[in-house]
Design an enzyme around this catalytic site. Structure first.
Site, PDB file in Angstrom:
ATOM      1  N   GLU A 165     -11.263   1.280  -4.204  1.00  0.00           N
ATOM      2  CA  GLU A 165     -10.613   1.709  -2.965  1.00  0.00           C
ATOM      3  C   GLU A 165      -9.298   2.405  -3.289  1.00  0.00           C
ATOM      4  O   GLU A 165      -8.941   2.606  -4.448  1.00  0.00           O
ATOM      5  CB  GLU A 165     -10.365   0.504  -2.056  1.00  0.00           C
ATOM      6  CG  GLU A 165      -9.522  -0.578  -2.685  1.00  0.00           C
ATOM      7  CD  GLU A 165      -9.437  -1.848  -1.843  1.00  0.00           C
ATOM      8  OE1 GLU A 165      -9.889  -1.842  -0.688  1.00  0.00           O
ATOM      9  OE2 GLU A 165      -8.910  -2.854  -2.355  1.00  0.00           O
TER      10      GLU A 165
ATOM     11  N   ASP B 226       0.815  -1.220   0.000  1.00  0.00           N
ATOM     12  CA  ASP B 226       0.000   0.000   0.000  1.00  0.00           C
ATOM     13  C   ASP B 226       0.844   1.264   0.000  1.00  0.00           C
ATOM     14  O   ASP B 226       0.664   2.154   0.846  1.00  0.00           O
ATOM     15  CB  ASP B 226      -0.950   0.013   1.207  1.00  0.00           C
ATOM     16  CG  ASP B 226      -1.796  -1.223   1.322  1.00  0.00           C
ATOM     17  OD1 ASP B 226      -2.157  -1.784   0.276  1.00  0.00           O
ATOM     18  OD2 ASP B 226      -2.089  -1.652   2.458  1.00  0.00           O
TER      19      ASP B 226
END
Length: 579
Positions: free
Chosen positions: A248, A71
């Site tokens: 997302e 991430d």
């Protein structure tokens, strides 16, 4: 991250963490038993891909951060670039890296390094800190990090600093919205916004995995979203008729007077991708690019060699000379097509000379290396910078500060560590490695499919409750441990497998003179072998060669990669027979 919507998040609790500084360590009240002395840790990675693809002139390896560094988010101030990653229940949390050229990176430390910032003490290994976003606001010369803390009822939060090189990030401010993956955007006029993933409005969920992207106005004085300004700007994904899942990881960029919203879509596994939209305002309406996705590996031949998969969750930055780059997560499956090293940080050049940003080769099979920015010298193998490719990491624990690559789980390292000229003392806590509590163990990420890790151990257990050794861990329910313990006045090395919470003793070795052991674990082609030696003798295997399957994300689940740990406990849970 594929989790359910956070609901009814209670008021923020104080976080539990602290920076570990080598020096005198006050033993925590919960620790007991004899200390374990670890010294001369040596990790060596030897992946065939780097032998098969030696670096050509003008190239550098990607991933730039090997092992569990998922991430990624990146920001820039002048010639300084800063990158952060998810850390889940690792303590301290949110590793932060600095570069001036996007090739050579140094780890500054961690954003969340104090007890007042992080409360993951009862969280499972894949809970905790998700998808941090780092942004520099030129209007007030401040850096912000927003993230979601899946523990202790905290949820979405923000911290800030005026200089990441100094650290000193503030204590968290709880943000008043649900969902995950928040990201800040600062417009040219000084206005601020937050975008994030959320569930559809109540009663409007159309299918499993249906998510939305929301935007809020953000009050920079109060560091809070402005109530009533929330708006859905993407419903479902690029084409809701196709039932896309898990939109997302949103980020907003402004270029040539237009606003670009980039998001991950498809879930963070094999269907992962990156998609982009364009609008005339931060609030849209946003129109998807006809060329979506702009980054993915999901459509490629699964039999290709040196596969990279799961590419997505990207962030863009303008690099040296005005060229754009994108960082993103992806995985490198091993020879059994399983993922043990976790989600890693990759980088690609991005061509943004046209309307849309185009990841260079992002829809093709990713190569092990990418072109360097013009005028940059690759120094990743010099020891001054965070290494990649095949490399070795040695630590005799003689430095004035612990190397930032070492992390604990769920609690601060200083609670159980003590420095000595001869090495690193771990004071065993009365907690076992299979518990969702802070444990007395220090972890280094597995960064290669094929590796060897060795460490010297000086330890005298007093009973069968005492154990110290090395572990390869995917979670509290999936791991291997080779530990020295004692029963009936005799010493044993015991090899344990924990698989889905079921403990099995795989082998045991009686040790006549337990002082000055050397322990080793080596992985080759997804098979792990534990061994030991004493003095000048050769290493001798303990038990058989073991499958690495239980150390994979595919089997263990969750979002982390395998960790190599130095572990001690005074609450050994293993029930075993010495006969």
């Amino acid at each position: 991250m594929m989790i359910k919507k956070l609901k009814n998040i209670s008021s923020a609790l104080l976080y539990a963490s602290s920076v570990f500084l080598f020096g005198a360590c006050q033993q925590d009240a919960a620790t007991s038993g004899t200390e374990a002395l670890f010294s001369n840790f040596n990790y060596t990675g030897n992946d065939a891909v780097y032998d098969n693809y030696p670096l050509p002139e003008g190239q550098f390896y990607s991933p730039i951060l090997q092992g569990c560094y998922p991430d990624p988010s990146i920001t820039r101030k002048g010639e300084d670039y800063y990158l952060v990653n998810s850390s889940f229940v690792m303590f301290p949390g949110v590793p932060i890296f600095h570069s001036t050229d996007l090739v050579n990176w140094k780890q500054l430390g961690h954003v969340l390094d104090r007890e007042s910032q992080l409360d993951v003490k009862n969280a499972g290994i894949s809970e905790g800190i998700y998808a941090p976003d780092i942004q520099y606001n030129p209007h007030n010369d401040t850096f912000y990090m927003v993230t979601t803390q899946i523990s202790a009822g905290i949820g979405n939060m923000v911290v800030k600093t005026d200089d990441p090189k100094k650290g000193d990030w503030t204590d968290p401010i709880k943000l008043n919205f649900d969902g995950i993956d928040p990201a800040l955007f600062f417009d040219d006029d000084g206005k601020a916004y937050i975008v994030h993933n959320d569930a559809p409005d109540e009663g409007k969920e159309l299918y499993k995995g249906h998510r939305v992207i929301k935007i809020w106005d953000y009050d920079l004085e109060k560091d809070q979203v402005i109530a009533g300004t929330d708006q859905i700007i993407v419903d479902g994904g690029v084409d809701i008729q196709e039932k896309p899942i898990w939109i997302e990881g949103p980020h907003i960029y402004k270029k040539d007077g237009k606003y670009f919203l980039m998001c991950a879509e498809g879930g963070t596994g094999g269907n992962h991708s990156e998609v982009i939209f364009i609008g005339d305002s931060p609030r849209g309406p946003f129109k998807p690019a006809a060329t979506n996705p702009i980054l993915s590996q999901r459509h490629l031949d699964k039999s290709r060699t040196d596969r990279v998969e799961w590419a997505g969750h990207a962030d863009l930055v303008e690099g040296p000379g005005g060229a754009w780059y994108g960082v993103f997560l992806a995985v490198r499956p091993n020879s059994n097509n399983l993922v043990n090293t976790g989600r890693e940080t990759f980088i690609l050049p991005v061509d943004w000379t046209g309307k849309w940003p185009v990841f260079a080769g992002g829809m093709e099979a990713l190569k092990p290396y990418v072109p360097m920015p013009e005028g940059v010298s690759n120094q990743t193998q010099t020891g001054r910078y965070f290494p990649n490719g095949n490399f070795s990491f040695q630590d005799n624990f003689q430095q004035t500060e612990l190397d930032a690559r070492w992390v604990a789980l769920r609690g601060s390292r200083e609670k159980f560590l003590r420095r000595h000229d001869s090495g690193l003392h771990i004071s065993p806590s009365a907690v076992s490695i299979n518990e969702k509590k802070p444990i007395s163990a220090l972890f280094y990420r597995q960064q290669h499919k094929d590796f060897t890790a060795e460490v010297d151990l000086n330890y005298l257990p007093r009973s069968h409750k005492d154990l110290a050794g090395i572990t390869c861990m995917q979670s509290e329910a999936f791991y291997y441990t080779l530990g020295l313990t004692k029963k009936n006045d005799e010493y044993y090395l015991v090899l344990e497998q924990m698989s889905d919470g079921v403990s099995t003793i795989l082998a045991q070795e009686k040790i006549k003179h337990p002082e000055d052991l050397s322990l080793r674990v080596a992985s080759k082609n997804d098979y792990y072998q534990f061994s030991f030696k004493q003095g000048d003798a050769d290493y001798r295997a303990v038990g058989d060669v073991l499958s690495g399957n239980i150390l994979s994300t595919d089997v263990a689940g969750g979002f982390t990669g395998a960790l190599i740990g130095l572990y001690a406990t005074s609450a050994n849970h293993i029930a075993w027979d010495t006969q």
